[in-house]
Write an enzyme that holds these catalytic residues in place. Structure first.
Site, mmCIF file in Angstrom:
data_model
loop_
_atom_site.group_PDB
_atom_site.id
_atom_site.type_symbol
_atom_site.label_atom_id
_atom_site.label_comp_id
_atom_site.label_asym_id
_atom_site.label_seq_id
_atom_site.Cartn_x
_atom_site.Cartn_y
_atom_site.Cartn_z
ATOM 1 N N PRO A 57 0.856 -1.188 0.000
ATOM 2 C CA PRO A 57 0.000 0.000 0.000
ATOM 3 C C PRO A 57 0.894 1.240 0.000
ATOM 4 O O PRO A 57 1.916 1.276 0.697
ATOM 5 C CB PRO A 57 -0.812 -0.134 1.286
ATOM 6 C CG PRO A 57 -0.096 -1.137 2.130
ATOM 7 C CD PRO A 57 0.706 -1.983 1.208
ATOM 8 N N HIS A 58 0.533 2.222 -0.814
ATOM 9 C CA HIS A 58 1.406 3.376 -0.951
ATOM 10 C C HIS A 58 0.625 4.611 -1.360
ATOM 11 O O HIS A 58 -0.508 4.515 -1.813
ATOM 12 C CB HIS A 58 2.512 3.097 -1.973
ATOM 13 C CG HIS A 58 1.997 2.784 -3.348
ATOM 14 N ND1 HIS A 58 1.579 1.512 -3.695
ATOM 15 C CD2 HIS A 58 1.810 3.552 -4.435
ATOM 16 C CE1 HIS A 58 1.174 1.521 -4.958
ATOM 17 N NE2 HIS A 58 1.293 2.749 -5.433
#
Length: 164
Positions: free
Chosen positions: A75-76
């Site tokens: 996740p970013h």
């Protein structure tokens, strides 16, 4: 400090991974709870509101799953209020359903956060993580390590292997 090499444009985990915040057995339950915990952990480490991190990674996830495959997710997003690229790593105590590209549950998570202006460097950091997690033996070692220090050693070793 950047390493000098023939691939000097490449970024390495040691440049942005928060080794002191590695979580060897994070209980997540589901993706939503995982994102809340990651946002809280990173917010505390960075001194910014967890809600802004949660909103950023949740919005990015709506564009498509950050489940990379082989039990890994990244996740970013880009978050206002941070001045550097930041990464937190967690191994989950139990794998969770994630809608990863290969359909496999996720147990290894890299949360990557960047300042809004870090376009190319954000992509370089994503590439650095993906180079490490494409190596099957490294994933096995990450799953076998039982402490924060053992996980840090595996990740540093993978980073050094990649830099060679």
């Amino acid at each position: 400090m950047r390493r000098a090499s023939c691939r000097s444009l490449a970024m390495h985990l040691t440049e942005f991974l928060d080794f002191d915040a590695i979580k060897p057995a994070l209980p997540a339950g589901n993706k939503r709870a995982l994102f809340q915990q990651l946002a809280s952990l990173a917010g505390g480490r960075l001194g910014i509101p967890p809600a802004s991190i949660l909103a950023t990674i949740s919005e990015r996830e709506k564009l498509g799953s950050t489940g990379f495959g082989q039990g890994v997710s990244i996740p970013h997003g880009k978050v206002e209020g941070i001045s550097r690229i930041y990464c937190l790593f967690a191994r989950l105590s139990d794998p969770i359903r994630y809608k990863a590209i290969d359909g496999a549950p996720v147990d290894l998570v890299f949360l990557l956060l960047s300042p809004p202006e870090a376009g190319a460097d954000h992509l370089k950091a994503l590439a650095a993580i993906s180079r490490v997690v494409r190596h099957g033996p490294t994933l096995d070692k990450m799953r076998g390590a039982r402490s924060r220090d053992a996980l840090a050693a595996v990740l540093m070793g993978a980073d050094e292997r990649d830099a060679a």
